[in-house]
Enzyme design. Structure first.
Site, PDB file in Angstrom:
ATOM      1  N   SER A 147       0.837  -1.210   0.000  1.00 44.07           N
ATOM      2  CA  SER A 147       0.000   0.000   0.000  1.00 44.07           C
ATOM      3  C   SER A 147       0.873   1.261   0.000  1.00 44.07           C
ATOM      4  O   SER A 147       0.522   2.259  -0.630  1.00 44.07           O
ATOM      5  CB  SER A 147      -0.985  -0.001   1.175  1.00 44.07           C
ATOM      6  OG  SER A 147      -0.321   0.070   2.400  1.00 44.07           O
ATOM      7  N   ASN A 148       2.029   1.210   0.641  1.00 37.79           N
ATOM      8  CA  ASN A 148       2.948   2.359   0.582  1.00 37.79           C
ATOM      9  C   ASN A 148       3.495   2.533  -0.831  1.00 37.79           C
ATOM     10  O   ASN A 148       3.577   3.646  -1.338  1.00 37.79           O
ATOM     11  CB  ASN A 148       4.121   2.174   1.553  1.00 37.79           C
ATOM     12  CG  ASN A 148       3.811   2.710   2.931  1.00 37.79           C
ATOM     13  OD1 ASN A 148       3.766   3.923   3.141  1.00 37.79           O
ATOM     14  ND2 ASN A 148       3.557   1.817   3.875  1.00 37.79           N
ATOM     15  N   MET A 205      11.582  -6.217   3.778  1.00 37.24           N
ATOM     16  CA  MET A 205      11.907  -6.910   5.021  1.00 37.24           C
ATOM     17  C   MET A 205      13.325  -7.499   5.030  1.00 37.24           C
ATOM     18  O   MET A 205      13.548  -8.586   5.548  1.00 37.24           O
ATOM     19  CB  MET A 205      10.859  -8.011   5.286  1.00 37.24           C
ATOM     20  CG  MET A 205       9.427  -7.493   5.333  1.00 37.24           C
ATOM     21  SD  MET A 205       9.219  -6.067   6.428  1.00 37.24           S
ATOM     22  CE  MET A 205       9.119  -6.908   8.004  1.00 37.24           C
ATOM     23  N   ARG A 206      14.278  -6.765   4.442  1.00 38.63           N
ATOM     24  CA  ARG A 206      15.679  -7.219   4.465  1.00 38.63           C
ATOM     25  C   ARG A 206      16.588  -6.078   4.869  1.00 38.63           C
ATOM     26  O   ARG A 206      16.308  -4.925   4.518  1.00 38.63           O
ATOM     27  CB  ARG A 206      16.163  -7.675   3.081  1.00 38.63           C
ATOM     28  CG  ARG A 206      15.298  -8.626   2.438  1.00 38.63           C
ATOM     29  CD  ARG A 206      16.020  -9.580   1.510  1.00 38.63           C
ATOM     30  NE  ARG A 206      15.262 -10.799   1.532  1.00 38.63           N
ATOM     31  CZ  ARG A 206      15.454 -11.803   2.380  1.00 38.63           C
ATOM     32  NH1 ARG A 206      16.468 -11.780   3.207  1.00 38.63           N
ATOM     33  NH2 ARG A 206      14.663 -12.839   2.387  1.00 38.63           N
ATOM     34  N   LEU A 207      17.651  -6.441   5.565  1.00 35.81           N
ATOM     35  CA  LEU A 207      18.663  -5.437   5.893  1.00 35.81           C
ATOM     36  C   LEU A 207      19.580  -5.271   4.691  1.00 35.81           C
ATOM     37  O   LEU A 207      19.824  -6.227   3.952  1.00 35.81           O
ATOM     38  CB  LEU A 207      19.491  -5.902   7.091  1.00 35.81           C
ATOM     39  CG  LEU A 207      18.749  -5.974   8.422  1.00 35.81           C
ATOM     40  CD1 LEU A 207      19.693  -6.452   9.512  1.00 35.81           C
ATOM     41  CD2 LEU A 207      18.174  -4.607   8.781  1.00 35.81           C
ATOM     42  N   ASN A 215      13.880   4.908   4.158  1.00 34.22           N
ATOM     43  CA  ASN A 215      12.921   3.883   4.620  1.00 34.22           C
ATOM     44  C   ASN A 215      11.793   4.542   5.400  1.00 34.22           C
ATOM     45  O   ASN A 215      11.989   5.588   6.014  1.00 34.22           O
ATOM     46  CB  ASN A 215      13.648   2.886   5.533  1.00 34.22           C
ATOM     47  CG  ASN A 215      12.728   1.789   6.044  1.00 34.22           C
ATOM     48  OD1 ASN A 215      11.915   1.244   5.291  1.00 34.22           O
ATOM     49  ND2 ASN A 215      12.838   1.453   7.316  1.00 34.22           N
ATOM     50  N   HIS A 273       9.379   3.750   8.609  1.00 31.01           N
ATOM     51  CA  HIS A 273       9.266   2.818   9.738  1.00 31.01           C
ATOM     52  C   HIS A 273       8.013   3.155  10.548  1.00 31.01           C
ATOM     53  O   HIS A 273       7.755   4.326  10.840  1.00 31.01           O
ATOM     54  CB  HIS A 273      10.502   2.889  10.643  1.00 31.01           C
ATOM     55  CG  HIS A 273      10.389   1.944  11.778  1.00 31.01           C
ATOM     56  ND1 HIS A 273      10.619   0.589  11.631  1.00 31.01           N
ATOM     57  CD2 HIS A 273       9.987   2.133  13.056  1.00 31.01           C
ATOM     58  CE1 HIS A 273      10.373  -0.002  12.786  1.00 31.01           C
ATOM     59  NE2 HIS A 273       9.997   0.906  13.672  1.00 31.01           N
TER      60      HIS A 273
END
Ligand code: GRF
Length: 212
Positions: free
Chosen positions: A16-17, A98-100, A121, A123
């Site tokens: 959605s973002n 969902m990864r660094l 990002n 958050h």
């Protein structure tokens, strides 16, 4: 960098973002969403992006093809980097990715002239409170009266990079977690729209760094 700013979105989930970012960026002729990359083949975000005319790529971590998980992750990151470089991407927007990202990867987007890294990002909390994966859930279960969202530069830590924008929202009496979560998402969309407004301005670096 050419006349247009090339943006890439990295996302893993619902999207959605990403949808909000694409729709808002499309209002600015000089903002170009070059590509959306997901690490998850089944992510809903892929259809959302392609329905809006954005090229999509899937780069999963191929665990079974490598001796170690670290090797598999490194190879995935290289693949992502190659796409971003091929597309001459200027800025990367993480939207539920969902990864660094490793410091080697981030260094590729370090802008020496402006002393910033062009990776941002969103958050779902007022950082540094509630970093990590399930921040709305954690904040709701903790019993906060106010929560919020943060857009920050990405560094190699978990939600530790310098803060750019924050906006709060209240927990209203009788709110369920779903009410709270969807109010948070609306705030996230507002923040990413504001961020795109800044990026579309002539010299975004100073505004992003709080220098003007
Ligand atoms: C958002 O709350 C984002 O901040 C978090 O994961 C959620 C992703 O939602 N990291 P969506 O995929 O953008 O709908």
């Amino acid at each position: 960098m050419g006349d247009k700013l090339n943006l890439a979105i990295l996302a893993s989930g619902n999207g959605s973002n990403a949808e909000n970012i694409i729709q808002h960026a499309q209002k600015y002729p000089h903002l170009n969403i070059s590509v959306l990359i997901s690490d998850k083949e089944s992510a809903t975000v892929l259809k959302k992006a392609s329905d809006l005319g954005v090229e999509t790529k899937v780069c999963p971590v191929m665990r079974s093809e490598f001796k170690t998980l670290t090797d598999a992750k490194m190879s995935q990151e290289k693949e992502v980097l190659k796409i971003l470089k091929d597309q001459k991407v200027d800025w990367i927007l993480l939207a539920g990715y969902m990864r660094l990202l490793s410091s080697d990867f981030l260094n590729q987007f370090y802008d020496k002239e402006n002393d910033l890294t062009r990776v941002l990002n969103i958050h779902p909390s007022i950082l540094p409170s509630f970093p990590g994966k399930n921040s709305y859930r954690d904040a709701f279960d903790y019993g906060v009266k106010v929560s919020g969202a943060t857009i920050h530069f990405v560094d190699s830590g978990v939600d530790t990079g310098p803060i750019i924008l924050q906006k709060s929202f209240p927990l209203n009496k009788g709110d369920t977690f779903e009410d709270f979560n969807s109010r948070g998402l609306e705030v996230e969309y507002e923040l990413y729209r504001e961020l795109l407004d800044i990026l579309s301005s002539g010299h975004p670096a100073d505004a992003l760094m709080g220098r003007n």
